[in-house]
Design an enzyme around this catalytic site. Structure first.
Site, short mmCIF file in Angstrom:
data_model
loop_
_atom_site.label_atom_id
_atom_site.label_comp_id
_atom_site.label_asym_id
_atom_site.label_seq_id
_atom_site.Cartn_x
_atom_site.Cartn_y
_atom_site.Cartn_z
N GLY A 196 33.40 47.80 36.00
CA GLY A 196 32.48 47.11 35.78
C GLY A 196 32.55 45.87 36.28
O GLY A 196 33.70 45.43 36.78
N TYR A 229 33.06 36.48 35.97
CA TYR A 229 34.15 35.99 36.70
C TYR A 229 35.26 37.04 37.07
O TYR A 229 36.48 36.49 37.53
CB TYR A 229 34.85 34.66 36.27
N ALA A 230 34.99 38.26 37.08
CA ALA A 230 36.17 39.30 37.22
C ALA A 230 35.47 40.57 37.61
O ALA A 230 34.25 40.84 37.05
CB ALA A 230 37.05 39.55 36.13
N VAL A 279 36.47 44.58 37.34
CA VAL A 279 37.22 45.65 36.56
C VAL A 279 37.46 46.84 37.09
O VAL A 279 36.55 47.45 37.23
CB VAL A 279 36.92 45.33 34.93
N LYS A 281 42.06 44.02 35.62
CA LYS A 281 40.85 42.71 35.75
C LYS A 281 41.22 41.97 36.87
O LYS A 281 42.14 41.03 36.88
CB LYS A 281 40.82 42.03 34.36
N ASP A 301 34.46 32.54 22.52
CA ASP A 301 33.27 33.21 23.16
C ASP A 301 33.24 34.49 22.41
O ASP A 301 33.24 35.72 23.09
CB ASP A 301 33.41 33.61 24.63
P1 ADP Z 1 31.78 40.88 30.61
O1 ADP Z 1 32.60 40.08 29.46
O2 ADP Z 1 31.13 39.96 31.34
O3 ADP Z 1 31.43 42.19 30.17
P2 ADP Z 1 34.42 41.52 32.09
O4 ADP Z 1 34.98 41.01 33.04
O5 ADP Z 1 35.35 41.47 30.58
O6 ADP Z 1 32.98 40.97 31.94
O7 ADP Z 1 34.22 43.04 31.93
C1 ADP Z 1 33.27 43.75 32.55
C2 ADP Z 1 33.24 45.14 32.44
O8 ADP Z 1 34.29 45.79 32.68
C3 ADP Z 1 32.92 45.42 30.78
O9 ADP Z 1 31.48 45.34 30.66
C4 ADP Z 1 33.43 46.51 30.77
O10 ADP Z 1 32.52 47.68 31.03
C5 ADP Z 1 34.60 46.76 31.58
N1 ADP Z 1 35.90 46.55 31.07
C6 ADP Z 1 36.35 45.36 30.74
N2 ADP Z 1 37.82 45.40 30.24
C7 ADP Z 1 37.92 46.41 30.10
C8 ADP Z 1 39.05 47.40 29.37
N3 ADP Z 1 40.08 46.54 29.06
N4 ADP Z 1 38.81 48.64 29.49
C9 ADP Z 1 37.88 49.36 29.72
N5 ADP Z 1 36.68 48.81 30.26
C10 ADP Z 1 36.78 47.51 30.45
#
Ligand code: ADP
Length: 313
Positions: free
Chosen positions: A14, A18-19, A21, A37, A135
């Site tokens: 995803g 700012y990242a 994943v 991430k 947040d």
């Molecule tokens: P946001 O908070 O905008 O969703 P993140 O950067 O935290 O952004 O995460 C982006 C996406 O990546 C999430 O919506 C999720 O689908 C996936 N994701 C994030 N962290 C994890 C994790 N620890 N395990 C599995 N999927 C994750």
């Protein structure tokens, strides 16, 4: 470099603000999955790591070892100098997905009590360690394979051990933002997270955001209408905050009875707890520690066991 070689990066899971994943696994044990991430570098911070990234890291490391806080396994930088966080892989989505999927996901008061217990313990642990999350929202509450809910996305978190520090007021996604931040308060406390916890509680019950303002002005308007207008009577000093403005028609603060019709599914004790998280004056808002001592947890129904909680379909 050594840390980087321990993991193999797989497909993209995803993309956040700012990242990016990615799925990953340990080189030595391909069956152990992780989420990698990769924090996007911000041009203005070319000389070093983006402050967001450094903060996320620092706080996650301090908070290691709580069952309701996402586990950070490792940190490394890639060749483009991006910061990579190796996190616990949480494959079952987040609470927002469950709340929104009204057609397929059914849940009741015991389930809400279990999820709220996990969230409250996570926030208690943050505050006990002088970390504000800042947040908290359903989309930052990720679900582990065993049903445990884990607070994630510490990008905005910062310590509040330094009392003289003026903090930035533009944190927390608008719908979950407390009135003190909307009014521009620069000295705030763990109470900001408690308001957000209350907003998540309300949303779990009604399955739609409780105060979905489209602008900051609208957000303040919704708080005034549905909770009550902040005034010197219910919040001494509020009119001195730099951005204080409220609609001219003043609404008295609603009592517990007024919330019963919409939120009564969690019982009278549940509504009592909800109302205490939504105190306008942050000094009068319940703390995470006090929340854990509330009588709602002991009332019927008991919290659902995590293995029996509803999952995404
Ligand atoms: P946001 O908070 O905008 O969703 P993140 O950067 O935290 O952004 O995460 C982006 C996406 O990546 C999430 O919506 C999720 O689908 C996936 N994701 C994030 N962290 C994890 C994790 N620890 N395990 C599995 N999927 C994750």
């Amino acid at each position: 470099e050594l840390e980087k070689r321990k993991y193999v990066k797989g497909r993209k899971l995803g993309e956040g603000t700012y990242a990016n994943v990615y799925l990953g696994h340990s080189r030595s044990d391909p069956s152990s999955l992780v989420a990698i991430k990769k924090i996007k570098v911000q041009a203005q911070y070319n000389d070093g790591l983006a402050p967001d990234a450094v903060r996320e890291l620092k706080h996650l490391q301090e908070l290691r070892g709580h069952p309701n806080i996402i586990q950070l396994f490792s940190v490394f930088s890639s060749k483009d100098q991006n910061l990579n966080l190796v996190l616990e892989y949480l494959p079952l989505g987040d609470l927002e997905m469950l709340i929104k999927d009204v057609d397929h996901v059914r849940y009741g008061a015991g389930d809400i009590k279990a999820w709220m217990g996990m969230l409250t313990r996570a926030v208690w642990f943050c505050h006990e360690n002088y970390v504000l999350h800042r947040d908290i929202k359903p989309n930052n509450l990720l679900i582990a394979a065993d049903g445990e809910v884990k607070l994630a996305d510490f990008g905005l978190a910062r310590g509040f051990s330094d009392p003289g520090w003026r903090m930035t007021a533009t944190v927390i996604t608008r719908w979950y933002r407390p009135p003190e931040l909307l009014f521009g308060a620069r000295h705030y406390s763990g109470a900001v997270d408690i308001w957000s916890v209350g907003m998540v509680f309300a949303e779990l019950i009604i399955r739609t955001a409780y105060l979905p303002g489209n602008t900051e002005v609208e957000q303040i308007g919704l708080i005034c209408k549905r909770i009550g207008t902040p005034t010197e009577d219910n919040w001494p000093g509020v009119t001195q905050l730099s951005q204080y403005t409220v609609p001219s028609e003043i609404t008295p603060v609603w009592g517990k009875e007024a919330f019963m019709s919409r939120f009564g599914a969690v019982g009278s004790e549940g509504v009592d707890l909800l109302v205490r998280t939504l105190a306008l004056d942050p000094k009068r808002r319940i703390t995470a520690r006090e929340m854990l001592e509330h009588k709602w947890w002991k009332a019927e129904p008991k919290p659902t066991r995590k293995e029996d909680l509803p999952r995404k379909s």
